[in-house]
Scaffold this motif. Structure first.
Motif, PDB file in Angstrom:
ATOM      1  N   THR A   7       0.814  -1.216   0.000  1.00 49.14           N
ATOM      2  CA  THR A   7       0.000   0.000   0.000  1.00 49.14           C
ATOM      3  C   THR A   7       0.849   1.268   0.000  1.00 49.14           C
ATOM      4  O   THR A   7       0.365   2.325  -0.366  1.00 49.14           O
ATOM      5  CB  THR A   7      -0.953   0.026   1.209  1.00 49.14           C
ATOM      6  OG1 THR A   7      -0.189  -0.072   2.417  1.00 49.14           O
ATOM      7  CG2 THR A   7      -1.972  -1.094   1.124  1.00 49.14           C
ATOM      8  N   GLU A   8       2.110   1.158   0.393  1.00 51.18           N
ATOM      9  CA  GLU A   8       2.996   2.318   0.400  1.00 51.18           C
ATOM     10  C   GLU A   8       3.867   2.400  -0.862  1.00 51.18           C
ATOM     11  O   GLU A   8       4.711   3.287  -0.968  1.00 51.18           O
ATOM     12  CB  GLU A   8       3.890   2.296   1.642  1.00 51.18           C
ATOM     13  CG  GLU A   8       3.109   2.367   2.942  1.00 51.18           C
ATOM     14  CD  GLU A   8       2.201   3.592   3.005  1.00 51.18           C
ATOM     15  OE1 GLU A   8       2.687   4.714   2.751  1.00 51.18           O
ATOM     16  OE2 GLU A   8       1.001   3.420   3.299  1.00 51.18           O
ATOM     17  N   HIS A  12       1.547   1.625  -6.621  1.00 52.04           N
ATOM     18  CA  HIS A  12       0.394   0.854  -6.143  1.00 52.04           C
ATOM     19  C   HIS A  12      -0.768   0.896  -7.129  1.00 52.04           C
ATOM     20  O   HIS A  12      -1.287  -0.148  -7.534  1.00 52.04           O
ATOM     21  CB  HIS A  12      -0.050   1.361  -4.764  1.00 52.04           C
ATOM     22  CG  HIS A  12      -1.308   0.741  -4.276  1.00 52.04           C
ATOM     23  ND1 HIS A  12      -2.550   1.268  -4.572  1.00 52.04           N
ATOM     24  CD2 HIS A  12      -1.528  -0.370  -3.546  1.00 52.04           C
ATOM     25  CE1 HIS A  12      -3.476   0.502  -4.034  1.00 52.04           C
ATOM     26  NE2 HIS A  12      -2.888  -0.499  -3.403  1.00 52.04           N
ATOM     27  N   ASP A  13      -1.194   2.097  -7.500  1.00 54.91           N
ATOM     28  CA  ASP A  13      -2.350   2.222  -8.396  1.00 54.91           C
ATOM     29  C   ASP A  13      -2.096   1.567  -9.751  1.00 54.91           C
ATOM     30  O   ASP A  13      -2.991   0.926 -10.315  1.00 54.91           O
ATOM     31  CB  ASP A  13      -2.727   3.692  -8.597  1.00 54.91           C
ATOM     32  CG  ASP A  13      -3.220   4.343  -7.310  1.00 54.91           C
ATOM     33  OD1 ASP A  13      -3.589   3.613  -6.370  1.00 54.91           O
ATOM     34  OD2 ASP A  13      -3.233   5.584  -7.256  1.00 54.91           O
ATOM     35  N   VAL A  28      -2.215  -7.524  -2.135  1.00 56.62           N
ATOM     36  CA  VAL A  28      -1.878  -6.197  -1.633  1.00 56.62           C
ATOM     37  C   VAL A  28      -1.480  -6.345  -0.173  1.00 56.62           C
ATOM     38  O   VAL A  28      -2.233  -6.911   0.623  1.00 56.62           O
ATOM     39  CB  VAL A  28      -3.074  -5.228  -1.768  1.00 56.62           C
ATOM     40  CG1 VAL A  28      -2.716  -3.862  -1.200  1.00 56.62           C
ATOM     41  CG2 VAL A  28      -3.503  -5.113  -3.227  1.00 56.62           C
ATOM     42  N   GLN A  30      -0.546  -4.525   3.305  1.00 49.47           N
ATOM     43  CA  GLN A  30      -0.714  -3.283   4.050  1.00 49.47           C
ATOM     44  C   GLN A  30       0.631  -2.739   4.527  1.00 49.47           C
ATOM     45  O   GLN A  30       1.440  -3.472   5.083  1.00 49.47           O
ATOM     46  CB  GLN A  30      -1.631  -3.537   5.250  1.00 49.47           C
ATOM     47  CG  GLN A  30      -2.058  -2.295   5.980  1.00 49.47           C
ATOM     48  CD  GLN A  30      -2.963  -1.414   5.140  1.00 49.47           C
ATOM     49  OE1 GLN A  30      -3.762  -1.895   4.339  1.00 49.47           O
ATOM     50  NE2 GLN A  30      -2.829  -0.119   5.308  1.00 49.47           N
ATOM     51  N   ASP A  31       0.860  -1.460   4.285  1.00 50.93           N
ATOM     52  CA  ASP A  31       2.040  -0.715   4.752  1.00 50.93           C
ATOM     53  C   ASP A  31       3.369  -1.162   4.148  1.00 50.93           C
ATOM     54  O   ASP A  31       4.421  -0.726   4.608  1.00 50.93           O
ATOM     55  CB  ASP A  31       2.156  -0.759   6.282  1.00 50.93           C
ATOM     56  CG  ASP A  31       0.956  -0.130   6.968  1.00 50.93           C
ATOM     57  OD1 ASP A  31       0.437   0.868   6.431  1.00 50.93           O
ATOM     58  OD2 ASP A  31       0.538  -0.625   8.022  1.00 50.93           O
TER      59      ASP A  31
END
Length: 62
Positions: A7-8, A12-13, A28, A30-31
């Motif tokens: 996510t960082e 990402h997109d 995905v 997280q962090d």
């Protein structure tokens, strides 16, 4: 195709869009930053990601 992204991650997109367009499996985390896979000695998420890659490759070769 397997796409893993944190996510960082600055991409990402783009990674999410690529996975959607390609019909790929998307993980995905997280962090997680860019190249978190490199830190398998310190991050359980990295070990999980590398394990998922291996499982994906093995499944694709069967």
């Amino acid at each position: 195709m397997l796409v893993q992204v944190g996510t960082e991650e600055i991409l990402h997109d783009d990674a999410v869009a690529l996975a959607a367009r390609a019909g790929a499996r998307l993980i995905v985390v997280q962090d997680a930053p860019h190249v978190w896979h490199y830190f398998t000695s310190w991050l359980p998420e990295a070990r999980d990601a590398v394990r998922a890659m291996g499982e994906h490759i093995l499944a694709a070769t069967r």
